[in-house]
Structures are given as C-alpha cells and as structure tokens.
Design a protein around this motif. Structure first.
Motif, PDB file in Angstrom:
ATOM      1  N   LEU A 177       0.832  -1.191   0.000  1.00  0.00           N
ATOM      2  CA  LEU A 177       0.000   0.000   0.000  1.00  0.00           C
ATOM      3  C   LEU A 177       0.874   1.251   0.000  1.00  0.00           C
ATOM      4  O   LEU A 177       1.772   1.393   0.831  1.00  0.00           O
ATOM      5  CB  LEU A 177      -0.905  -0.019   1.242  1.00  0.00           C
ATOM      6  CG  LEU A 177      -1.743   1.222   1.509  1.00  0.00           C
ATOM      7  CD1 LEU A 177      -2.761   1.429   0.390  1.00  0.00           C
ATOM      8  CD2 LEU A 177      -2.451   1.107   2.853  1.00  0.00           C
ATOM      9  N   ASP A 202      -1.796 -13.181   3.118  1.00  0.00           N
ATOM     10  CA  ASP A 202      -2.179 -11.788   3.299  1.00  0.00           C
ATOM     11  C   ASP A 202      -2.351 -11.569   4.791  1.00  0.00           C
ATOM     12  O   ASP A 202      -3.310 -12.049   5.402  1.00  0.00           O
ATOM     13  CB  ASP A 202      -3.486 -11.503   2.553  1.00  0.00           C
ATOM     14  CG  ASP A 202      -3.952 -10.054   2.694  1.00  0.00           C
ATOM     15  OD1 ASP A 202      -3.276  -9.268   3.388  1.00  0.00           O
ATOM     16  OD2 ASP A 202      -5.000  -9.717   2.117  1.00  0.00           O
ATOM     17  N   HIS A 206      -2.544  -3.942   7.181  1.00  0.00           N
ATOM     18  CA  HIS A 206      -1.354  -3.642   6.403  1.00  0.00           C
ATOM     19  C   HIS A 206      -0.329  -3.003   7.324  1.00  0.00           C
ATOM     20  O   HIS A 206      -0.578  -2.775   8.508  1.00  0.00           O
ATOM     21  CB  HIS A 206      -1.670  -2.726   5.213  1.00  0.00           C
ATOM     22  CG  HIS A 206      -2.410  -1.480   5.588  1.00  0.00           C
ATOM     23  ND1 HIS A 206      -1.796  -0.360   6.106  1.00  0.00           N
ATOM     24  CD2 HIS A 206      -3.734  -1.186   5.558  1.00  0.00           C
ATOM     25  CE1 HIS A 206      -2.687   0.578   6.339  1.00  0.00           C
ATOM     26  NE2 HIS A 206      -3.885   0.115   6.030  1.00  0.00           N
ATOM     27  N   GLY A 312      -6.411  -7.618  -2.375  1.00  0.00           N
ATOM     28  CA  GLY A 312      -5.919  -6.392  -2.991  1.00  0.00           C
ATOM     29  C   GLY A 312      -6.061  -6.390  -4.505  1.00  0.00           C
ATOM     30  O   GLY A 312      -5.818  -5.370  -5.153  1.00  0.00           O
ATOM     31  N   ARG A 343      -6.209  -2.873  -6.161  1.00  0.00           N
ATOM     32  CA  ARG A 343      -6.868  -1.845  -5.348  1.00  0.00           C
ATOM     33  C   ARG A 343      -5.790  -0.918  -4.764  1.00  0.00           C
ATOM     34  O   ARG A 343      -4.817  -1.404  -4.172  1.00  0.00           O
ATOM     35  CB  ARG A 343      -7.646  -2.471  -4.199  1.00  0.00           C
ATOM     36  CG  ARG A 343      -8.735  -3.440  -4.617  1.00  0.00           C
ATOM     37  CD  ARG A 343      -9.424  -4.003  -3.382  1.00  0.00           C
ATOM     38  NE  ARG A 343     -10.360  -5.056  -3.706  1.00  0.00           N
ATOM     39  CZ  ARG A 343     -11.634  -4.862  -4.058  1.00  0.00           C
ATOM     40  NH1 ARG A 343     -12.093  -3.620  -4.125  1.00  0.00           N
ATOM     41  NH2 ARG A 343     -12.416  -5.861  -4.340  1.00  0.00           N
ATOM     42  N   ASP A 346      -5.022  -1.044  -0.555  1.00  0.00           N
ATOM     43  CA  ASP A 346      -4.548  -2.229   0.163  1.00  0.00           C
ATOM     44  C   ASP A 346      -3.249  -2.707  -0.471  1.00  0.00           C
ATOM     45  O   ASP A 346      -2.885  -2.297  -1.583  1.00  0.00           O
ATOM     46  CB  ASP A 346      -5.603  -3.340   0.077  1.00  0.00           C
ATOM     47  CG  ASP A 346      -5.433  -4.412   1.148  1.00  0.00           C
ATOM     48  OD1 ASP A 346      -4.467  -4.327   1.942  1.00  0.00           O
ATOM     49  OD2 ASP A 346      -6.267  -5.345   1.206  1.00  0.00           O
ATOM     50  N   ASP A 347      -2.527  -3.595   0.261  1.00  0.00           N
ATOM     51  CA  ASP A 347      -1.431  -4.315  -0.371  1.00  0.00           C
ATOM     52  C   ASP A 347      -2.004  -5.163  -1.498  1.00  0.00           C
ATOM     53  O   ASP A 347      -3.140  -5.628  -1.430  1.00  0.00           O
ATOM     54  CB  ASP A 347      -0.735  -5.228   0.653  1.00  0.00           C
ATOM     55  CG  ASP A 347      -0.122  -4.453   1.814  1.00  0.00           C
ATOM     56  OD1 ASP A 347       0.287  -3.306   1.614  1.00  0.00           O
ATOM     57  OD2 ASP A 347      -0.043  -5.023   2.914  1.00  0.00           O
ATOM     58  N   GLN A 348      -1.193  -5.392  -2.523  1.00  0.00           N
ATOM     59  CA  GLN A 348      -1.685  -6.125  -3.706  1.00  0.00           C
ATOM     60  C   GLN A 348      -0.678  -7.207  -4.072  1.00  0.00           C
ATOM     61  O   GLN A 348       0.532  -6.956  -4.088  1.00  0.00           O
ATOM     62  CB  GLN A 348      -1.835  -5.186  -4.895  1.00  0.00           C
ATOM     63  CG  GLN A 348      -2.603  -3.925  -4.620  1.00  0.00           C
ATOM     64  CD  GLN A 348      -1.918  -2.703  -5.196  1.00  0.00           C
ATOM     65  OE1 GLN A 348      -1.364  -2.732  -6.287  1.00  0.00           O
ATOM     66  NE2 GLN A 348      -1.925  -1.615  -4.437  1.00  0.00           N
TER      67      GLN A 348
END
Length: 356
Positions: A177, A202, A206, A312, A343, A346-348
């Motif tokens: 993120l 995940d 985050h 994400g 997204r 968020d982390d992806q």
C-alpha cells in the motif's frame, strides 16, 4: 534442498512513474542505469536497457497521449524486468508493428523490433478499444526481461520463469500500500523437479504488523509433506500474531494434477484449456478461528494456468475482459492484472503459474 523464493526479497518494484511526455525519460534513464549497475549487469546490457526504455517511452508519448506508466522490477534470478503499460487505443497490427522501421505516425521509428532484438526476452499484450457491451481495458503492455551475465537469450529456468524440463512458468506481482516498506502480502515458492509448491499469504490489515505476521514461513514448504500440512503448520505458527489468510498449492506434471486449498478472503482462478474456474475458500483467519479448509484436487490436460490473489486484486474480471491474455507468459499476465485490477487501498499481490 531446493531453494524457497520469497516475494519480500525476490519480487520488488524498484521504480514506478507515469509517462506523460518525453521528459520522463531523463529521470528514468538515470534510475534504470543505477539499478542495473547495482544488480551486476555489464555495460552492454545496461546500454540495451536504456535503448529499450527510450523506445517504450517514445511509443507511449506518441500513441497513448500521456496515459502510460513505466516500471522496473526485480524478479527471482535476479532478473530485471522493464514494464511499460498504457491506456491508449492498442495496436491494430502487432505483427506489422514488430517490424524494424515501421511507424504508424509517419515518424522515423525503429518499431517494436528493436525492443525484441535488444531484450533477453520480451513479451507484449495489446487490446484495442471496443464498443462491445463488455467493459474492457484498452492499451498495451510491454515486458522486456534482462538476465545478468548472459550474452544471448537464455534457456529459461526457474529463476527466469520457466523450467525447460517441466514446461513450468511463473509470474509474480507484489506491491505494498502506497509503496510502503512493509508489505503484508507474501508469496513463497519452491520448485522440486517438475512440481511447484507455493504459499500465498495476506496478513490482516497492512503495515509492519501485517508484514511480520507473514514472515519466516518459508521452511514449511520444505518440511511439510502436502498442502494440507503446510496450511496447518502456518496456522500453528501464527497463533498470537495478527493472523493471516492464505492459499497453498502444489502444481505438477506428475499425474498432471493441482492440489490447492486456502482459508480466508483470497481467490484463485484455474484455466484448464479455454475454461476458467473461480475458487473461494473457507472463511476465517489462520492463527485465530477458521473453518476447516476444503482441498481442491484438479486434473488437467496439456496446459494448466493457476492464478492466486489476495483481496488487494479485484475479482470482477474474466477471460472476456482480457481476451488472449491468459495464453501469454505468466509474468506478463501478473503485471497486466496487478496494475489494472489492483486496489490502491490495500497491499496487492498475485501469483501466476502455468504448466504446458
């Protein structure tokens, strides 16, 4: 014992910038040269990278009207990937554009042929604007790959995305993120013979705590005998932490089989032939409370493509949104889906694996 690759150290976004005009090339060339030198690339390869970058930026400025982005990634090997993605009209005739000297805007261009010639490996995906009722992204994604210490296009191995013996190819995308130093998404991979094992996690939320929750889990790929025992071991280790959701799987030519299971809000997509199957997993959180995960055991034909994603990556896509993409190299698939369907809140991360 086969090495376990960790996305936290082996899949890194090193440079990311929009391309609106030719001035973007000034900083890009400086950063790219410094990155390549740090990774140990010789002078000749660094010069090839700069030429490829110049051609990519020129194409985006001419054809995408400033609606492009340029990225430099490190992948397992280490491999250096140069990625140019735009939201332009797409390429009407890819075979013609690949010829040296071709230009669709009456300029003295070298065409895409120079990118192919100067890269160790190169891949392209393009989609034209459409008036069809299905909403589609239009544009072009170029991937140019460079391997240090090799004078010509290499025989791909696991480090470069493919095992010659097994026909196994991989692609990784992992981005935190706001490009923060901490990433709660994590992917561990291990290839043993013609079998790939992976663990995709995940961490809840985050930042640093999510990052710490998914760290130090690589050993389970080597020490556990099946996908179910990997997930059980992770569940035990995560007790007392923030917790995580995860998918683990085994993909192999032996028996042409895929075993995959998971817990929590993640999703997977399996393409067998031309049909895409979408999987969801048992609700809950590893390290806390969750339902018993179901094991999906799938046989496949000549080719199987598996994509695992954290939340994400948006789920609202299928083969109709990206026609032809899922027959491309997994790394090109990963960059395309990660950048377009990711997204920003968020982390992806996503992992793409295929066996041919």
């Amino acid at each position: 014992m086969a090495k376990v690759y960790d996305s936290a150290t082996d899949c890194r976004l090193l440079y990311n910038s929009p391309v609106q005009n030719e001035s973007a090339l000034i900083l890009l060339r400086s950063r790219l040269s410094a990155i390549a030198q740090r990774l140990g690339f010789p002078d000749g390869k660094r010069e090839n990278m700069l030429l490829v970058a110049s051609e990519m930026v020129s194409n985006q400025v001419k054809h995408a009207n400033g609606r492009g982005l340029f990225q430099v990634w490190q992948q397992p090997g280490p491999i250096l990937d140069i990625v140019a993605l735009d939201f332009g009209p797409g390429i009407s005739s890819l075979s013609q554009a690949q010829q040296d000297g071709y230009s669709s805007v009456n300029t003295l261009g070298k065409g895409l042929g120079s990118i192919y010639r100067l890269s160790d490996e190169s891949f392209v995906y393009t989609q034209q604007e459409s008036i069809a009722p299905v909403k589609k992204w239009s544009g072009t994604v170029f991937l140019s790959r460079f391997h240090p210490g090799r004078k010509s296009a290499p025989q791909r191995d696991f480090d470069s995305g493919k095992s010659p013996a097994s026909g196994l190819e991989i692609g990784l995308f992992s981005r935190s993120l706001s490009d923060d130093r901490y990433n709660g998404d994590r992917i561990y991979l291990q290839q043993t013979g013609d079998t790939l094992r992976w663990l995709h996690l995940d961490g809840l939320g985050h930042g640093q705590l999510a990052h710490e929750a998914t760290a130090n889990l690589a050993a389970h790929l080597s020490h556990c005998d099946c996908a179910g025992s990997i997930l059980a071991a992770v569940d035990r280790q995560l007790k007392g932490t923030r917790g995580a959701v995860a998918i683990t799987g085994e993909l192999g030519l032996s028996g042409q089989a895929l075993n995959i299971l998971g817990v929590g809000d993640m999703h997977a997509h399996i393409m067998d032939g031309e049909e895409m199957h979408n999987l969801s997993f048992a609700p809950g959180v590893l390290g806390k409370e969750h339902q018993k995960p179901d094991l999906f055991h799938l046989g496949f034909g000549k080719r199987c493509l598996v994509i695992t994603c954290t939340d994400g990556i948006r789920r609202n896509w299928d083969t109709s949104n990206f026609p032809g993409l899922f027959h491309q190299h997994p790394q090109l698939i990963a960059y395309t889906l990660g950048n377009i369907m990711g997204r920003i809140s968020d982390d992806q991360s996503l992992c793409v694996a295929s066996i041919n």
